[in-house]
Enzyme design. Structure first.
Site, PDB file in Angstrom:
ATOM      1  N   SER A   1      40.458  -2.768   7.711  1.00  0.00           N
ATOM      2  CA  SER A   1      41.668  -3.413   7.179  1.00  0.00           C
ATOM      3  C   SER A   1      41.987  -2.870   5.784  1.00  0.00           C
ATOM      4  O   SER A   1      43.154  -2.739   5.417  1.00  0.00           O
ATOM      5  CB  SER A   1      41.485  -4.927   7.129  1.00  0.00           C
TER       6      SER A   1
ATOM      7  N   ASP B   1      37.458   6.087   7.786  1.00  0.00           N
ATOM      8  CA  ASP B   1      38.461   5.030   7.969  1.00  0.00           C
ATOM      9  C   ASP B   1      39.861   5.537   7.632  1.00  0.00           C
ATOM     10  O   ASP B   1      40.817   5.337   8.385  1.00  0.00           O
ATOM     11  CB  ASP B   1      38.134   3.826   7.075  1.00  0.00           C
TER      12      ASP B   1
ATOM     13  N   GLU C   1      38.702   3.934  -2.783  1.00  0.00           N
ATOM     14  CA  GLU C   1      37.440   3.216  -2.543  1.00  0.00           C
ATOM     15  C   GLU C   1      36.334   3.699  -3.485  1.00  0.00           C
ATOM     16  O   GLU C   1      35.658   2.906  -4.129  1.00  0.00           O
ATOM     17  CB  GLU C   1      36.965   3.446  -1.093  1.00  0.00           C
TER      18      GLU C   1
ATOM     19  N   THR D   1      27.658   8.634  10.208  1.00  0.00           N
ATOM     20  CA  THR D   1      27.565  10.098  10.256  1.00  0.00           C
ATOM     21  C   THR D   1      28.573  10.747   9.304  1.00  0.00           C
ATOM     22  O   THR D   1      28.395  11.897   8.925  1.00  0.00           O
ATOM     23  CB  THR D   1      27.826  10.610  11.688  1.00  0.00           C
ATOM     24  N   ASP D   2      29.615  10.006   8.919  1.00  0.00           N
ATOM     25  CA  ASP D   2      30.697  10.672   8.156  1.00  0.00           C
ATOM     26  C   ASP D   2      30.210  11.200   6.809  1.00  0.00           C
ATOM     27  O   ASP D   2      30.497  12.329   6.442  1.00  0.00           O
ATOM     28  CB  ASP D   2      31.964   9.800   8.028  1.00  0.00           C
TER      29      ASP D   2
ATOM     30  N   LEU E   1      36.982  -3.095  11.069  1.00  0.00           N
ATOM     31  CA  LEU E   1      38.081  -2.356  11.702  1.00  0.00           C
ATOM     32  C   LEU E   1      38.982  -1.694  10.648  1.00  0.00           C
ATOM     33  O   LEU E   1      40.113  -1.321  10.931  1.00  0.00           O
ATOM     34  CB  LEU E   1      38.908  -3.287  12.601  1.00  0.00           C
TER      35      LEU E   1
ATOM     36  N   GLY F   1      37.469  -7.824   7.131  1.00  0.00           N
ATOM     37  CA  GLY F   1      36.014  -7.906   7.030  1.00  0.00           C
ATOM     38  C   GLY F   1      35.289  -7.831   8.358  1.00  0.00           C
ATOM     39  O   GLY F   1      34.166  -8.307   8.494  1.00  0.00           O
TER      40      GLY F   1
HETATM   41  C1  GLA Z   1      32.467   2.184   6.837  1.00  0.00           C
HETATM   42  C2  GLA Z   1      32.795   3.320   5.887  1.00  0.00           C
HETATM   43  C3  GLA Z   1      32.960   4.626   6.648  1.00  0.00           C
HETATM   44  C4  GLA Z   1      31.760   4.899   7.538  1.00  0.00           C
HETATM   45  C5  GLA Z   1      31.416   3.670   8.371  1.00  0.00           C
HETATM   46  C6  GLA Z   1      30.134   3.823   9.133  1.00  0.00           C
HETATM   47  O1  GLA Z   1      33.537   1.944   7.704  1.00  0.00           O
HETATM   48  O2  GLA Z   1      33.979   3.016   5.187  1.00  0.00           O
HETATM   49  O3  GLA Z   1      33.170   5.679   5.734  1.00  0.00           O
HETATM   50  O4  GLA Z   1      30.667   5.335   6.789  1.00  0.00           O
HETATM   51  O5  GLA Z   1      31.312   2.515   7.578  1.00  0.00           O
HETATM   52  O6  GLA Z   1      30.233   4.848  10.062  1.00  0.00           O
END
Ligand code: GLA
Length: 381
Positions: A121, A166, A154, A30-31, A119, A116
């Protein structure tokens, strides 16, 4: 870490930084649709010890990851052989692109965030590195600036088109509660979790496949959906703005795959808002339904499942203390996240580990997490 630092660099570190990983409790993908996420830090961290240098070089090593880097801030390049160092190189790159005058350092990383697994990292390495550069270069960076810089590492340097989730969580997350994050306004509100509930990570530990290209595909499939709705409703900028009613009025006009992706995002956004209401009270049935609907949508509509994730989901069936379970992170493997009766976490973990190992032959990693403080410098005595 102090010992390893001294052995490697023949000197003591002078500053330490810590940045946590994160887990999403609701809101997959959703982000980047300008939507909402219920997210929290986890008490697994990347630690970075550094010592400033008076030339413009950076040397970096890790206690968990193979390879090292030794590079000049005059020429920031990728290193395909030691890819994790790109998070460090990229942090320098984006800061310098913004005109920062950076100083170099010798640094050592240690991470207790599994790599990987979904979470974050990598976001934790970015946040620790940005804090380190800010400290040695005497630059003031607000938490939100750090998050946005990390996302640029990123997007612009590593080449992953991720959203803000994240990095935002790693730096703006806080101890003791989850966040309801609004990815459009880049603001968040604290959400408490009923104290008798525990958040448990169930890491499949199976290799993830195709995650990068599939992630980009999902992004690319959401955009035409929003664009289509915007033709008749010019206020619409992203799927965040599309109500379920409006979507259903136009659903038949969309490519079937685009329609599936859009439905998931629109429904998932609503589930995030519902979860934020439900978490403090801890209504078991409501939490279970929301997580279940998220899992079904993720696997059937958004199609970010994987055999290892299904095996983990199955392994939780009937486990003691289970309240709710769903995917975590980007999907395509990695972790699931469960809400479990706090006093039954040990029994839950043992039961799920056994069932998953029996079914797959892989030893999973199952552990409870607590929301911890966001990324910051640390005083180490
Ligand atoms: C990864 C991406 C985030 C987000 C999630 C899914 O963690 O880095 O930006 O899109 O996937 O919600």
């Amino acid at each position: 870490m102090r010992l390893e630092f001294a052995q490697r660099y023949d000197a003591q570190p002078t500053a330490w930084f810590r940045a946590p990983g994160r887990v999403d409790l609701m809101g997959s993908h959703t982000d980047y649709n300008d939507g909402f996420v219920a997210t929290m830090t986890v008490n697994r961290d990347t630690w970075m010890a550094i010592r400033p240098r008076d030339d413009r070089r950076v040397r970096i090593a890790s206690l968990n990851l193979p390879g090292t880097a030794d590079f000049s801030l005059e020429a920031i390049e990728h290193d395909a052989d030691v890819p994790w160092t790109d998070y460090v190189r990229g942090a320098a790159g984006v800061l310098q692109d913004d005109g920062a005058e950076l100083a170099g350092f010798d640094g050592l990383l240690h991470s207790t965030v599994p790599f990987g697994s979904g979470l974050s990292s990598s976001a934790a390495i970015e946040m620790a590195t940005l804090l380190a550069f800010a400290a040695v270069s005497s630059i003031d960076l607000e938490p939100l600036e750090l998050a946005l810089l990390g996302q640029r590492v990123e997007n612009e340097f590593v080449g992953v088109s991720c959203g803000i989730l994240d990095q935002y969580t790693s730096v703006l997350g806080a101890a003791g509660h989850a966040l309801l994050l609004d990815c459009r306004s880049l603001t968040s509100t604290p959400v408490s979790i009923a104290p008798e509930l525990a958040v448990v990570i169930c890491d499949t530990r199976a290799p993830r496949q195709l995650a990068g290209s599939e992630y980009d595909d999902r992004r690319a499939q959401c955009e035409p959906g929003a664009a289509h709705m915007a033709r008749s409703n010019p206020g619409i900028k992203a799927l965040r703005d599309v109500s379920l009613e409006l979507f259903e009025a136009h659903e038949a006009e969309l490519e079937p795959v685009v329609a599936r992706r859009c439905r998931f995002i629109i429904e998932e956004n609503q589930r995030v808002l519902d979860l934020a209401q439900a978490l403090p009270g801890g209504d078991r049935d409501h939490l279970g339904r929301l997580f279940h609907d998220s899992w079904v949508g993720a696997t059937q509509l958004f199609e970010i499942g994987a055999p290892s994730m299904t095996a983990m989901h199955d392994a939780m069936t009937g486990a003691p203390g289970l309240i709710a379970r769903r995917q975590a992170g980007a999907g395509f493997g990695g972790c699931l996240v469960a809400i479990v009766e706090r006093e039954r976490v040990a029994a839950f973990s043992a039961s799920v580990a056994r069932a998953y190992a029996d079914a797959t032959g892989i030893e999973p990693s199952i552990f409870g997490v607590e929301a911890s403080a966001g990324a910051c410098p640390v005083e180490v005595g």
